[in-house]
Design a protein around this motif. Structure first.
Motif, short mmCIF file in Angstrom:
data_model
loop_
_atom_site.label_atom_id
_atom_site.label_comp_id
_atom_site.label_asym_id
_atom_site.label_seq_id
_atom_site.Cartn_x
_atom_site.Cartn_y
_atom_site.Cartn_z
N LEU A 70 77.03 51.41 84.44
CA LEU A 70 75.92 52.06 83.75
C LEU A 70 74.78 52.30 84.74
CD1 LEU A 70 77.49 50.84 81.22
CD2 LEU A 70 75.25 50.69 80.17
N SER A 71 74.17 53.44 84.60
CA SER A 71 73.04 53.75 85.47
C SER A 71 71.83 52.91 85.06
CB SER A 71 72.68 55.22 85.36
OG SER A 71 72.17 55.49 84.08
N GLU A 72 70.82 52.95 85.90
CA GLU A 72 69.58 52.22 85.62
C GLU A 72 68.99 52.67 84.28
OE1 GLU A 72 66.80 49.36 87.01
OE2 GLU A 72 68.64 50.07 87.91
N GLU A 74 70.55 54.14 81.77
CA GLU A 74 71.41 53.74 80.66
C GLU A 74 71.20 52.27 80.32
OE1 GLU A 74 75.46 56.40 80.77
OE2 GLU A 74 75.13 55.06 82.45
N GLU A 75 71.05 51.46 81.38
CA GLU A 75 70.84 50.03 81.19
C GLU A 75 69.55 49.77 80.42
OE1 GLU A 75 70.45 46.88 84.48
OE2 GLU A 75 72.58 47.35 84.37
N LYS A 76 68.51 50.48 80.81
CA LYS A 76 67.22 50.30 80.14
C LYS A 76 67.32 50.71 78.67
CE LYS A 76 63.71 50.19 83.68
NZ LYS A 76 62.55 50.84 84.32
N LEU A 77 68.06 51.81 78.46
CA LEU A 77 68.24 52.28 77.09
C LEU A 77 69.00 51.25 76.26
CD1 LEU A 77 67.88 54.53 75.03
CD2 LEU A 77 69.94 55.62 75.93
N LYS A 105 79.24 46.40 75.54
CA LYS A 105 79.28 44.97 75.21
C LYS A 105 79.61 44.15 76.46
CE LYS A 105 82.80 43.79 72.73
NZ LYS A 105 83.66 43.85 71.54
N ASN A 106 80.63 44.60 77.20
CA ASN A 106 81.00 43.91 78.43
C ASN A 106 79.86 43.92 79.44
OD1 ASN A 106 83.57 43.05 77.78
ND2 ASN A 106 84.54 44.93 78.45
N HIS A 107 79.26 45.07 79.59
CA HIS A 107 78.17 45.19 80.56
C HIS A 107 77.00 44.30 80.17
CE1 HIS A 107 76.20 47.19 83.92
NE2 HIS A 107 75.09 47.20 83.19
N TRP A 108 76.75 44.24 78.89
CA TRP A 108 75.67 43.38 78.39
C TRP A 108 75.97 41.92 78.74
CZ3 TRP A 108 70.92 43.97 76.21
CH2 TRP A 108 70.36 42.82 75.65
N ASN A 109 77.19 41.50 78.44
CA ASN A 109 77.54 40.10 78.64
C ASN A 109 77.63 39.70 80.11
OD1 ASN A 109 77.66 39.36 75.92
ND2 ASN A 109 79.73 40.15 75.72
N THR A 110 78.02 40.65 80.96
CA THR A 110 78.22 40.27 82.36
C THR A 110 77.01 40.58 83.24
OG1 THR A 110 79.28 42.39 82.79
CG2 THR A 110 80.71 40.52 82.32
N HIS A 111 76.26 41.62 82.91
CA HIS A 111 75.15 41.99 83.78
C HIS A 111 73.77 41.79 83.15
CE1 HIS A 111 78.54 44.37 85.51
NE2 HIS A 111 77.98 43.96 86.64
N ILE A 112 73.57 42.47 82.03
CA ILE A 112 72.22 42.54 81.46
C ILE A 112 71.73 41.18 81.00
CG2 ILE A 112 70.78 43.64 79.72
CD1 ILE A 112 72.64 46.02 79.78
N LYS A 113 72.63 40.43 80.38
CA LYS A 113 72.26 39.10 79.89
C LYS A 113 71.69 38.25 81.04
CE LYS A 113 74.68 36.72 76.16
NZ LYS A 113 76.01 36.23 75.76
N LYS A 114 72.43 38.28 82.14
CA LYS A 114 72.01 37.48 83.30
C LYS A 114 70.67 37.96 83.84
CE LYS A 114 76.55 36.73 85.11
NZ LYS A 114 77.43 37.31 86.11
N LYS A 115 70.58 39.29 83.91
CA LYS A 115 69.37 39.90 84.44
C LYS A 115 68.15 39.47 83.62
CE LYS A 115 68.94 44.46 86.59
NZ LYS A 115 69.41 45.85 86.47
N LEU A 116 68.30 39.55 82.30
CA LEU A 116 67.19 39.19 81.42
C LEU A 116 66.83 37.72 81.55
CD1 LEU A 116 67.95 41.21 78.16
CD2 LEU A 116 66.27 41.72 79.91
N LYS A 117 67.87 36.88 81.62
CA LYS A 117 67.63 35.44 81.76
C LYS A 117 66.87 35.15 83.05
CE LYS A 117 71.28 33.45 78.92
NZ LYS A 117 72.68 32.97 78.93
N LEU A 240 63.31 49.17 91.27
CA LEU A 240 63.42 50.58 91.66
C LEU A 240 62.17 51.37 91.36
CD1 LEU A 240 67.07 51.39 90.57
CD2 LEU A 240 66.18 51.19 92.89
N SER A 241 61.73 51.27 90.13
CA SER A 241 60.61 52.10 89.73
C SER A 241 59.27 51.46 90.05
CB SER A 241 60.68 52.39 88.23
OG SER A 241 60.46 51.21 87.52
N GLY A 242 59.25 50.16 90.23
CA GLY A 242 57.99 49.48 90.46
C GLY A 242 57.18 49.34 89.19
N TRP A 243 57.80 49.68 88.07
CA TRP A 243 57.11 49.59 86.79
C TRP A 243 57.75 48.52 85.93
CZ3 TRP A 243 52.96 52.43 84.82
CH2 TRP A 243 52.44 53.34 85.73
N ASP A 244 56.96 47.97 85.12
CA ASP A 244 57.45 46.93 84.23
C ASP A 244 57.32 47.44 82.80
OD1 ASP A 244 57.02 43.39 84.45
OD2 ASP A 244 58.41 44.62 83.34
#
Length: 268
Positions: A70-72, A74-77, A105-117, A240-244
Motif C-alpha cells: 500500500l502506498s503512503e 493508501e495507508e493513511k486512508l 486486513k493483513n497490511h493492518w495487522n503486519t504493518h500499520i498496527k506496529k507503526k501506530l504502537k 515523508l511529509s513532515g506533517w503530523d
DNA sequence: AAATCGATCAACCGCAGCAGC
DNA sequence: CGCTGCTGCGGTTGATCGATT
C-alpha cells in the motif's frame, strides 16, 4: 440441526492454488462469469469448494487488483477509515480501488498496527497508549505521576519545537494530559489553527502562512454531530511529509496538521 | 551450512445476514 | 414465521521466505 457445510469436503483439494487451477478458474469466470459460486467448481472442472474459488478470485485473480504494498496515501486512508469504521475491512476496502479486504486486513495487522504502537497510539481505539498501562500502579498514582513531567524531556521538546508562543508551549508541555512517550496530549484551548480564509490551502502552502492568520481552535465551527474531545492526541511526525495529524475524533470530519517548525495547525 | 526465529500473506473456518420457499 | 441455502465478512492459521545466530 446444524447447517450443512458449504460443500462436500470429501475429495476436495485444500491449500495453495496451482497455476493450473488458477488458469481454469480465470478462464471459466472470464467466459461465464460467476453466477453461482457453489456450482462453479464443478462447471470449471475444479476440485475446490465454491468458497475457496470465490476467495481465490476476489483476493488474487481479479484483473482489477493492484499488487504490491500500500502506498503512503493508501495507508493513511486506511488508518483514517479504520478510526471511523473499525475492523470492517470490506467497507474500508471499498474506498481503496484495487485493494481487497484481506490485503488491507493483513497490511493492518503486519504493518500499520506496529507503526501506530510505535507512535504511542492504540490501534484499536486510535487513542494514545498509556505509558504505564502494563504496570499495576493504582489509577490515582498514575494520575499523580502524569502530572510530574520529566524536566529533561520538557527541555528536549522545547528544543525541537520552535514555538510561536513559548508560554503556551510551556503550559502545554506541563499540562496533565502530556504523555511522556512522544505523544503530546493537548487541550482544545491550546490549539492554534489558521483562520477560515487559509483553511482550504494545501499543506505546502501552509508552511508559508503567517502566524497572524492563526486563531484559537475554539473558534472553529464543528459539525453538530461531532463532539469535541476532552483531550486530543497528536501522533508522530510523518517522515515523508513532515506533517503530523490528529487521530480520532477529528479524522471523522477533518484532519488537523501540525507544522512542527512553527507550532501551528492547519485544517485540510 | 544448519538451525532458529520472525514477518508476511494466502487460504481456511465459523458465523451472520439475507433471500427464497 | 421459521427453515434452508448461499454469500460475504472478519478472525485465525499455517506455509513460506528471509534474516539472524
Amino acid at each position: 440441526m446444524g447447517r450443512q457445510p458449504c460443500c462436500d469436503k470429501v475429495g476436495l483439494k485444500k491449500g495453495p492454488w496451482t497455476a493450473e487451477e488458477d488458469k481454469k478458474l480465470i478462464n471459466f469466470i472470464l467466459t461465464n462469469g460467476h453466477c453461482c459460486w457453489r456450482a462453479l467448481p464443478k462447471l470449471a472442472g475444479l476440485l475446490r469448494c465454491g468458497k475457496s474459488c470465490r476467495l481465490r478470485w476476489t483476493n488474487y485473480l481479479r484483473p482489477d487488483l493492484k499488487r504490491g504494498l500500500l502506498s503512503e496515501a493508501e495507508e493513511k486512508l486506511v488508518i483514517e477509515l479504520h478510526s471511523q469504521l473499525g475492523n470492517r475491512w470490506s467497507k474500508i476496502a471499498s474506498h481503496l480501488p484495487g485493494r481487497t479486504d484481506n490485503e488491507i486486513k493483513n497490511h493492518w495487522n503486519t504493518h500499520i498496527k506496529k507503526k501506530l504502537k510505535k507512535m504511542g497510539i492504540d490501534p484499536l481505539t486510535h487513542r494514545p497508549l498509556l505509558p504505564s498501562a502494563n504496570n499495576e500502579l493504582h489509577q490515582e498514582q498514575q494520575q499523580e505521576e502524569d502530572k510530574v513531567v520529566d524536566e529533561e524531556q520538557v527541555e528536549e521538546k522545547k528544543g525541537v519545537m520552535n514555538t510561536v508562543d513559548h508560554k503556551e508551549t510551556d503550559a502545554f508541555l506541563r499540562s496533565p494530559g502530556f504523555c511522556v512517550d512522544d505523544v503530546p496530549m493537548i487541550q482544545q484551548h491550546e490549539m492554534l489553527v489558521p483562520s477560515a480564509s487559509s483553511t482550504s490551502s494545501s499543506s505546502s502552502s501552509s508552511s508559508s502562512s503567517s502566524s497572524s492568520s492563526m486563531h484559537k481552535v475554539e473558534e472553529i465551527q464543528l459539525p453538530s454531530w461531532m463532539e469535541w474531545p476532552e483531550s486530543t492526541c497528536l501522533y508522530g511526525l510523518d517522515d515523508l511529509s513532515g506533517w503530523d495529524f490528529i487521530s480520532d475524533p477529528f479524522s471523522q470530519c477533518q484532519r488537523i496538521a501540525l507544522d512542527q517548525e512553527a507550532w501551528k495547525f492547519e485544517l485540510f
